[in-house]
Design a protein around this motif. Structure first.
Motif, mmCIF file in Angstrom:
data_model
loop_
_atom_site.group_PDB
_atom_site.id
_atom_site.type_symbol
_atom_site.label_atom_id
_atom_site.label_comp_id
_atom_site.label_asym_id
_atom_site.label_seq_id
_atom_site.Cartn_x
_atom_site.Cartn_y
_atom_site.Cartn_z
ATOM 1 N N LYS A 137 1.053 -1.207 0.126
ATOM 2 C CA LYS A 137 0.027 0.166 -0.020
ATOM 3 C C LYS A 137 0.848 1.161 0.018
ATOM 4 C CE LYS A 137 -2.783 -2.679 3.178
ATOM 5 N NZ LYS A 137 -1.561 -3.473 3.457
ATOM 6 N N ALA A 138 0.156 2.296 -0.263
ATOM 7 C CA ALA A 138 1.015 3.651 -0.362
ATOM 8 C C ALA A 138 0.822 4.277 0.902
ATOM 9 C CB ALA A 138 0.687 4.504 -1.385
ATOM 10 N N TRP A 139 1.908 4.785 1.523
ATOM 11 C CA TRP A 139 1.942 5.375 2.714
ATOM 12 C C TRP A 139 2.531 6.589 2.904
ATOM 13 C CZ3 TRP A 139 -0.801 2.435 6.316
ATOM 14 C CH2 TRP A 139 -0.929 1.014 6.338
ATOM 15 N N TYR A 140 2.129 7.452 3.828
ATOM 16 C CA TYR A 140 3.038 8.946 3.706
ATOM 17 C C TYR A 140 3.038 9.305 5.097
ATOM 18 C CZ TYR A 140 -1.322 11.591 4.950
ATOM 19 O OH TYR A 140 -2.316 12.081 5.402
ATOM 20 N N CYS A 141 4.301 9.973 5.535
ATOM 21 C CA CYS A 141 4.713 10.602 6.845
ATOM 22 C C CYS A 141 3.777 11.751 7.012
ATOM 23 C CB CYS A 141 6.101 10.594 6.807
ATOM 24 S SG CYS A 141 6.425 11.379 8.351
ATOM 25 N N ARG A 142 3.056 11.961 7.837
ATOM 26 C CA ARG A 142 2.315 13.141 7.937
ATOM 27 C C ARG A 142 3.120 14.209 8.944
ATOM 28 N NH1 ARG A 142 -2.564 11.450 12.148
ATOM 29 N NH2 ARG A 142 -3.518 13.252 11.626
ATOM 30 N N GLN A 143 4.503 13.896 9.350
ATOM 31 C CA GLN A 143 5.458 14.871 9.604
ATOM 32 C C GLN A 143 5.980 15.564 8.259
ATOM 33 O OE1 GLN A 143 7.611 13.806 13.036
ATOM 34 N NE2 GLN A 143 9.172 15.239 12.604
ATOM 35 N N CYS A 144 6.802 14.678 7.707
ATOM 36 C CA CYS A 144 7.673 15.433 6.458
ATOM 37 C C CYS A 144 7.230 15.126 5.319
ATOM 38 C CB CYS A 144 8.877 14.745 6.631
ATOM 39 S SG CYS A 144 9.169 13.235 6.088
ATOM 40 N N ARG A 197 4.889 -0.038 0.696
ATOM 41 C CA ARG A 197 5.010 -1.511 1.036
ATOM 42 C C ARG A 197 3.726 -1.940 1.966
ATOM 43 N NH1 ARG A 197 10.275 0.040 4.894
ATOM 44 N NH2 ARG A 197 8.927 -0.520 6.698
ATOM 45 N N GLU A 198 4.135 -3.151 2.585
ATOM 46 C CA GLU A 198 2.909 -3.758 3.319
ATOM 47 C C GLU A 198 2.717 -3.049 4.544
ATOM 48 O OE1 GLU A 198 4.296 -8.048 3.539
ATOM 49 O OE2 GLU A 198 2.275 -8.173 2.964
ATOM 50 N N ILE A 199 3.354 -2.711 5.579
ATOM 51 C CA ILE A 199 3.251 -1.727 6.659
ATOM 52 C C ILE A 199 3.995 -0.629 6.351
ATOM 53 C CG2 ILE A 199 2.579 -3.855 8.101
ATOM 54 C CD1 ILE A 199 5.593 -3.614 9.188
ATOM 55 N N PRO A 200 3.886 0.465 7.079
ATOM 56 C CA PRO A 200 4.589 1.849 6.911
ATOM 57 C C PRO A 200 5.887 1.523 7.663
ATOM 58 C CG PRO A 200 2.518 1.839 8.690
ATOM 59 C CD PRO A 200 2.403 0.452 7.902
ATOM 60 N N PRO A 201 6.787 2.344 7.547
ATOM 61 C CA PRO A 201 8.185 2.138 7.999
ATOM 62 C C PRO A 201 7.981 2.521 9.462
ATOM 63 C CG PRO A 201 8.345 3.811 6.323
ATOM 64 C CD PRO A 201 6.804 3.453 6.355
ATOM 65 N N TYR A 202 8.607 1.515 10.426
ATOM 66 C CA TYR A 202 8.782 1.845 11.992
ATOM 67 C C TYR A 202 9.239 3.129 12.458
ATOM 68 C CZ TYR A 202 7.869 -3.183 12.256
ATOM 69 O OH TYR A 202 7.246 -4.637 12.217
ATOM 70 N N ILE A 203 10.052 3.567 11.364
ATOM 71 C CA ILE A 203 10.587 4.903 11.799
ATOM 72 C C ILE A 203 10.757 5.540 10.283
ATOM 73 C CG2 ILE A 203 13.051 4.096 11.769
ATOM 74 C CD1 ILE A 203 13.563 5.960 14.336
ATOM 75 N N ARG A 231 -2.395 6.148 5.593
ATOM 76 C CA ARG A 231 -2.602 5.657 4.073
ATOM 77 C C ARG A 231 -2.559 6.806 3.103
ATOM 78 N NH1 ARG A 231 -4.914 0.533 2.976
ATOM 79 N NH2 ARG A 231 -4.747 1.308 0.577
ATOM 80 N N LEU A 232 -2.089 6.473 1.951
ATOM 81 C CA LEU A 232 -2.209 7.525 0.945
ATOM 82 C C LEU A 232 -3.352 7.626 0.177
ATOM 83 C CD1 LEU A 232 -0.908 10.202 -0.296
ATOM 84 C CD2 LEU A 232 0.599 8.479 -1.543
ATOM 85 N N GLU A 233 -4.216 8.322 0.382
ATOM 86 C CA GLU A 233 -5.918 8.484 -0.292
ATOM 87 C C GLU A 233 -5.587 9.173 -1.482
ATOM 88 O OE1 GLU A 233 -7.737 6.257 0.630
ATOM 89 O OE2 GLU A 233 -7.425 5.826 2.676
ATOM 90 N N ILE A 234 -5.797 8.725 -2.496
ATOM 91 C CA ILE A 234 -5.529 9.392 -3.663
ATOM 92 C C ILE A 234 -6.688 9.413 -4.655
ATOM 93 C CG2 ILE A 234 -4.259 9.496 -5.812
ATOM 94 C CD1 ILE A 234 -1.929 8.285 -4.446
#
Lengths: 192, 192, 192
Positions: A151-158, A164-170, A183-186
């Motif tokens: 899935k597509a993910w985005y960091c709400r901070q930067c 990838r399957e799960i968002p980065p741990y960091i 989740r990136l809602e496009i």
């Protein structure tokens, strides 16, 4: 230049990029790099020398070195699961590394175990804890590896985007915690 | 290990990742990290210790430490707004830091001010300049925070993709300037 | 502060971010930074001082410093095409740099040559090998630069997303090889 030297140079560059350090113990490192090189010859990618592989890239992606658990393990425990990468204070000898628990989800370990008899072999270097089969491993689970569902993910901070399957741990860019990813809602915005 | 130590380790790793350094003044740093830890307890995210918060993550995202102004401020002024992160020559004592003007747009400062009486408190460490209300702050502006409207951007130099309101001031991958970012126009190519 | 100093600071930060180092030869570096500054004045972006430009940003994007060949060249050859960025062992004087072959595809070099008489000038610093016209340069090729056709790519190892013509030679986040990148196929999942 040997493959092992190239693996080390890649790892040095990678450590510098991600804000961590290589284990200062040279002999220990040499063993790990030889394990990585062997894994790369065997599977076509530099699998973590302390984990089991399925031999299928998408299933093993989380434990290709540097594994996706590396940054958070280095930050929280002072080193990654293999102790190849360490935190600054550990590198400088100010802190001693304690035991590290395996962050990789059991279901992924099981997936690797399920296929290990077929395509994968135990890794040459085994510092990890996978000597025992996880008790969740019922035989019916071993037959069919689950699907990889990116899935597509985005960091709400930067704003960093990852697929990838799960968002980065960091967050690799701003070091935000996993909870900061959404989740990136496009919708129309992306298609316009 | 205290939360403050963890905050420092995260910041050290982050500085190394993004090509800058921590302020060499240890006592000064300690104050900042304590401020960050307090903010994290209060809001759930490590807000910049020198800015005002709305308490709503999406509105505060630009000033969660490291703030989105950090890289460009370090490059241009030699340090970030708080002087937590500094440039190499400043770290090495070759350059003295001068005054830093606040790059955060006034409208975002106003948004924080508008809600500060409700959910946000002044930050524990206040080195910043927000002691005076921006004069653009008409009372009608304070009532309703504006919408957060994220967009996809890409760096025309290196291809880095970011999903946020405005493009990065500086590309975290190749250090290109903000002008190098363009909107990501996704049509058939992306859906194919 | 001169533009050349700013260029150096940007490059220092960039080297730290991407796990490499600046060439330790200060005079040599000064020449390169002056070339970069001149290119930035001329084109509006810091073109590599060792390559030819078309003067059109999208066509020159691959050779804006740091060029997209930098990371892989530093890893494999010990330095980038200009020898501005070097590998750790080269920086420390343990390894001597040998000759570096130009990784930029011939068709892109031809594109630049095709327009060089019109908008571009030879770069002020020319350490590169473009003194000879590639022999593939038939005159019919020179007339019309090809289209820039960006696509979305993701790293199968770490999930990094990039939007450019070809995938990165090396993942800027996890240092995976180019073969680890796949096209980002965005369907219902992305639009949901």
């Amino acid at each position: 230049m040997t493959q092992s030297v190239i693996a080390r140079q890649r790892a040095e560059s990678d450590a510098r990029t991600n804000g961590c350090y290589l284990n200062p113990d040279k002999d220990f490192l040499d063993d790990l790099f030889q394990g990585i090189v062997k894994n790369e010859e065997r599977y076509g990618y530099p699998l973590c020398p302390c984990r089991l592989a399925t031999g299928k890239l998408d299933f093993d992606a989380d434990v290709i070195c540097p594994c996706i658990y590396r940054d958070i393990d280095v930050l929280e425990y002072g080193c990654c699961y293999c102790a190849l990468y360490v935190r600054k204070d550990v590198y400088e000898g100010k802190t001693t590394i304690g035991p590290i628990s395996e962050r990789r989800p059991k279901e992924l370990q099981i997936r690797a175990y399920g296929t290990a008899g077929q395509t994968a072999k135990p890794s040459p270097v085994s510092i990890g804890t996978l000597s025992e089969k996880p008790k969740e491993m019922a035989s019916e689970n071993l037959a069919q590896p689950t699907e990889v569902n990116r899935k597509a993910w985005y960091c709400r901070q930067c704003g960093y985007v990852s697929y990838r399957e799960i968002p980065p741990y960091i967050c690799p860019i701003c070091k935000a915690k996993q909870e900061m990813f959404a989740r990136l809602e496009i919708g129309a915005d992306f298609r316009g």
